[in-house]
Design an enzyme around this catalytic site. Structure first.
Site, mmCIF file in Angstrom:
data_model
loop_
_atom_site.group_PDB
_atom_site.id
_atom_site.type_symbol
_atom_site.label_atom_id
_atom_site.label_comp_id
_atom_site.label_asym_id
_atom_site.label_seq_id
_atom_site.Cartn_x
_atom_site.Cartn_y
_atom_site.Cartn_z
ATOM 1 N N GLU A 146 0.877 -1.180 0.000
ATOM 2 C CA GLU A 146 0.000 0.000 0.000
ATOM 3 C C GLU A 146 0.905 1.218 0.000
ATOM 4 O O GLU A 146 1.504 1.545 1.029
ATOM 5 C CB GLU A 146 -0.882 -0.011 1.256
ATOM 6 C CG GLU A 146 -1.933 -1.081 1.251
ATOM 7 C CD GLU A 146 -2.991 -0.814 0.185
ATOM 8 O OE1 GLU A 146 -3.365 0.347 -0.013
ATOM 9 O OE2 GLU A 146 -3.426 -1.776 -0.451
ATOM 10 N N CYS B 274 -2.433 9.170 2.767
ATOM 11 C CA CYS B 274 -2.081 8.546 1.482
ATOM 12 C C CYS B 274 -3.138 8.800 0.417
ATOM 13 O O CYS B 274 -2.822 9.087 -0.726
ATOM 14 C CB CYS B 274 -1.879 7.050 1.671
ATOM 15 S SG CYS B 274 -3.311 6.229 2.389
#
Ligand code: NAD
Length: 499
Positions: free
Chosen positions: A243, A277
């Site tokens: 990720e 993010c």
């Protein structure tokens, strides 16, 4: 004075952790060495013998107790998390405690059905019985970043534990206390010794974990580190989820509710001081509403309070990146509508216009409270610009026409897209969350992710017990003729529509 300071502790390499912008020492810790990691993996292998075989309902009972521990001690935990990250109480409650309780409980409630034996009805081989058994992988490594240090550690950990794995969690060296909390909560909940171990350290510790002989790595962090970990996992033929970073676009169409778009884009861009993010990092607004949108956005951003609404950046290094991106853009012709300066540990909420994709602020992850806005001709132009990136984590589309928004969403190269909303996909546990392109490999939520902590083993059993099967030895002309006939009947006729 650095907020994270390398130090020596009893002859070992270590760190002193301070709060962002603060002077007091929160903790000092030695970096776990390769030998420490090897010993922890050996302990986990021993613990795995019984944990791998523990029934799911017993694992669920421990997670349920862990939720109780978290709820009961939430104030104490908020202090630890806010102390290390500089986040406000509300942001920590929302991003860390609320999100963790929900994930722990969500996966606990569903673990038995998702991880239990799955009976599969076969489309062709009706005379066979098929069951898929989900086995624990064994011992897994979870490596996490500083920007969502508690929830991004808790979510994969709870999934891995429910699936019967022993876990070695390596939190970021910037936020070690948030990782330790995960260990503390499960210890208090009665998790057996050795099933979850928290290894404090930096890249050296993480690299030792990746190459230490575990059965899977879950990594959340930067693209550069993700590449190294992906390569190391490939070398060992072990699975990994990566990720990684993003440069999420927001597309504001001419028929958007501009007030909602302004507030939503601002929240997506500035939550966690922009260190999120899947936060908005660049905005494309259609020309006909651009002036009004930019004016409203600038006014809204100017009204945000440093400290109360916008927390500090995590480190001086992060502040320097944000400043470099903003100054570089201005030097190359961007116009600063508000903000642009460092104020103590904070970066001012910043709006930039007249930006181009040649500027770092539009092409690299900035990770600060900065919204660069580009004016586009129309929706087609916006999609082209949104897709002009090596990343592909998230995106948002703003329009009153929901069908149009959803159609546009499908054309944006992003792991997930929100229409008239922002920053919610990681928290929507039913759906996969993952990136495309440089934003990563694999997905971390949903039933698929929970099963990703298992090895799926089909068990096929013959129902009839005949002496022979048609395709077994010896091969004969009769077998060939029979197969030819079967192929014709099954797929050369309307029967194939039933298969
Ligand atoms: P980072 O890559 O510097 O560090 C992440 C973790 O990896 C830390 O625990 C670090 O100690 C460890 N590490 C560093 N080098 C290593 C190595 N060679 N081998 C193994 N482990 C190593 O990232 P960061 O600065 O802590 O985090 C910020 C980044 O994380 C941003 O790019 C952000 O976008 C990304 N992120 C992505 C998601 C997502 O879900 N896609 C979520 C949060 C953060």
């Amino acid at each position: 004075m650095a907020w994270l300071e390398p130090i020596e502790l009893d002859g070992r390499r270590g760190y002193r952790v301070r709060p962002p912008g603060g002077d007091e020492t929160l903790r000092e810790f030695p970096v776990a060495t390769k030998a420490d990691v090897a010993a922890a993996i050996a302990r986990a292998r021993q613990a795995a013998v019984s944990w791998n075989a523990t029934p799911v309902r017993e694992r669920v009972a421990i997670v349920d107790r862990a939720v109780e521990v978290l709820v009961e001690n939430q104030e104490k935990y908020v202090d630890v998390i806010s102390g290390e990250t500089g986040r406000s109480t509300v942001e920590t409650q929302f991003m860390s405690i609320f999100a963790a309780c929900d994930a722990m409980n969500y996966y606990a409630r569903r673990a038995a059905s998702v991880l239990g034996d799955e009976s599969v009805s076969l489309h062709l081989l009706k005379i066979k019985k098929a069951t898929v058994a989900y086995h624990p992988l064994g011992v897994v490594g979870i490596i996490t970043p500083w920007n969502g240090p508690f929830q991004l550690s808790m979510n994969p950990t709870v999934q891995a534990l429910l699936a019967g794995n022993c876990v070695l969690l390596k939190p970021s060296e910037v936020t070690p206390g948030c990782g330790e909390l995960v260990g503390e909560i499960f210890r208090e909940a009665g998790l057996p010794e050795g099933v979850l171990q928290v290894l404090l350290g930096d890249g050296e510790t993480g690299a030792a974990l990746v190459s230490g002989g575990v059965d899977k790595i879950s990594f959340t962090g930067s693209v550069a580190t993700g590449r190294k970990i992906g390569a190391a996992c490939g070398e060992q033929l072990i699975p990994c989820t990566l990720e990684l970073g993003g440069k999420d676009p927001a597309v504001v169409l001419e028929d958007a509710d501009l007030d909602r778009a302004v507030r939503g884009v601002t929240f997506a861009g500035l939550m966690n001081a922009g260190q999120f993010c899947a936060g908005t990092e660049r905005v494309y607004v259609v020309e006909s509403v651009a002036d009004e949108f930019i004016d409203k956005l600038t006014e809204h951003m100017q009204g945000l309070r440093l400290g109360d609404d916008i927390g500090p950046c995590i480190s001086q290094a992060q502040l320097a990146i944000v400043k470099r991106h903003v100054d570089g853009a201005v030097l190359d012709g961007a116009v600063l509508r508000c903000g642009g300066e460092v104020e103590g540990p904070y970066f001012q909420p910043t709006v930039l216009t007249q930006v181009t994709h040649e500027m770092a602020v539009m092409s690299e992850e900035t990770f600060g409270p900065v919204l660069p806005v580009m004016i586009v001709d129309d929706a087609e132009h916006a999609v082209r610009m949104a897709n002009d990136t090596r990343y592909g984590l998230g995106a948002t589309v703003w329009t009153k026409n929901k069908a149009r928004g959803e159609a546009l969403a499908r054309r944006i190269k992003a792991g997930s897209v929100c229409v008239n909303d922002s920053v919610i996909t990681y928290g929507v546990l039913e759906v996969p969350f993952g990136g495309r392109g440089d934003s990563g490999v694999g997905a971390v939520n949903g039933a698929h992710a929970l099963r990703g902590w298992s090895f799926a083993q089909p068990i096929l059993t013959d129902r009839l017990g005949q002496k022979d099967e048609q395709h077994w030895y010896p091969y004969t002309q009769e077998t060939a003729d029979g197969l030819k006939k079967a192929i014709k009947v099954l797929w050369g006729s309307a029967l194939r529509r039933l298969l």
